[in-house]
Design an enzyme around this catalytic site. Sequence first.
Site, PDB file in Angstrom:
ATOM      1  N   LYS A 139       0.114   5.010   8.558  1.00  0.00           N
ATOM      2  CA  LYS A 139       0.774   5.353   7.291  1.00  0.00           C
ATOM      3  C   LYS A 139      -0.255   5.467   6.167  1.00  0.00           C
ATOM      4  O   LYS A 139      -0.234   6.418   5.375  1.00  0.00           O
ATOM      5  CB  LYS A 139       1.821   4.276   6.967  1.00  0.00           C
ATOM      6  CG  LYS A 139       2.504   4.436   5.618  1.00  0.00           C
ATOM      7  CD  LYS A 139       1.911   3.538   4.527  1.00  0.00           C
ATOM      8  CE  LYS A 139       2.120   2.062   4.830  1.00  0.00           C
ATOM      9  NZ  LYS A 139       1.619   1.200   3.715  1.00  0.00           N
ATOM     10  N   THR A 174       0.851  -1.190   0.000  1.00  0.00           N
ATOM     11  CA  THR A 174       0.000   0.000   0.000  1.00  0.00           C
ATOM     12  C   THR A 174       0.884   1.237   0.000  1.00  0.00           C
ATOM     13  O   THR A 174       1.594   1.511   0.969  1.00  0.00           O
ATOM     14  CB  THR A 174      -0.913   0.017   1.238  1.00  0.00           C
ATOM     15  OG1 THR A 174      -1.724  -1.156   1.236  1.00  0.00           O
ATOM     16  CG2 THR A 174      -1.814   1.248   1.227  1.00  0.00           C
ATOM     17  N   LYS A 210      -6.939   1.473  -3.178  1.00  0.00           N
ATOM     18  CA  LYS A 210      -6.573   0.906  -1.877  1.00  0.00           C
ATOM     19  C   LYS A 210      -6.568   1.982  -0.789  1.00  0.00           C
ATOM     20  O   LYS A 210      -7.009   1.739   0.339  1.00  0.00           O
ATOM     21  CB  LYS A 210      -5.207   0.239  -1.959  1.00  0.00           C
ATOM     22  CG  LYS A 210      -4.682  -0.304  -0.619  1.00  0.00           C
ATOM     23  CD  LYS A 210      -5.611  -1.367  -0.026  1.00  0.00           C
ATOM     24  CE  LYS A 210      -5.200  -1.760   1.397  1.00  0.00           C
ATOM     25  NZ  LYS A 210      -3.900  -2.427   1.474  1.00  0.00           N
TER      26      LYS A 210
END
Length: 304
Positions: free
Chosen positions: A245, A101, A176
């Site tokens: 993150k 990701t 995503k």
Amino acid sequence: MAKHKQMNIGFIGTGVMGARMARRLLGAGYHVIVYNRSPEKTEALVRLGADRASTIAELARHSHVICTCLSMPDDVIDVYLRKEGVIESARPGTICLDFTTVGPDTSKAVAKRAKEKKIDFLDAPVSGGPEGAEQGTLTIMVGGAKSAWERVVPLLNVLGETVEYLGPSGSGSVAKLINQYLVAVHSVAAAEAMVAGVALGLDAKQLYRILKASYGDSRMLRRHMEQYVFPRKFAAGGAVKYVYKDVCLANRLMNETGVRQFLGQIAEETFADAMKQGLADLDMSAIIQPLEKRCNVMVTREES
């Protein structure tokens, strides 16, 4: 089991997710070459029949398809673009699948360099957690050249149940991050709701049962309560630090769209606070713990 037309699959990053994905590829009859910067994390896969490469360059030279499942955007840049990294070492015609990701800017930067070497790079982030990786039920979101995507669909179908091609480089990463935005926001909302309910005198088990049967239900509510919060077991499935993150990257995209005030900002602050309190390596559901402390309650299955 017969090998798939001598297709060599390189797999870099055999942590919680990567090891499970590589295991499924081995089970489907692919010849898998593995590399991890901590070699001991490849030992179980070697026992199952994988070959271990001593360097990224060695893996890249001997692979037709290279899969990466890494932790951070900087890891992706390093593995692909370093001297003797994937792009420098892979043969023309190689297809790279990055399951990490990252932001679309990272995916586009690597894809651009790959194209210069006649290598196809697809951003292919996944959702579904360790259980999805183990069962082959991941959602896989793919961006990049459609011709490359079409060549690796059979491989992706071993790993995922919902496999979608979304468009040019970066498209998979955008999808995503939007998913992770909802993961973060829903996680915070579920934690706040359960803590508030218990603080106001409701029984946690009964409240959860009501929410689960009502419009307030969500997949994150169910995941967190059933697998982590009620059992009080917060060992990492999807660590706080990684969701932090992800929501930071997602919030950057939200800003780019022109949205100015959004719930992801609160989620980012909540995950940051959890990290400051030493919860970075625990499962994302652990963000409930600072809220419990603040309200002097604990969300359990026991009567409140």
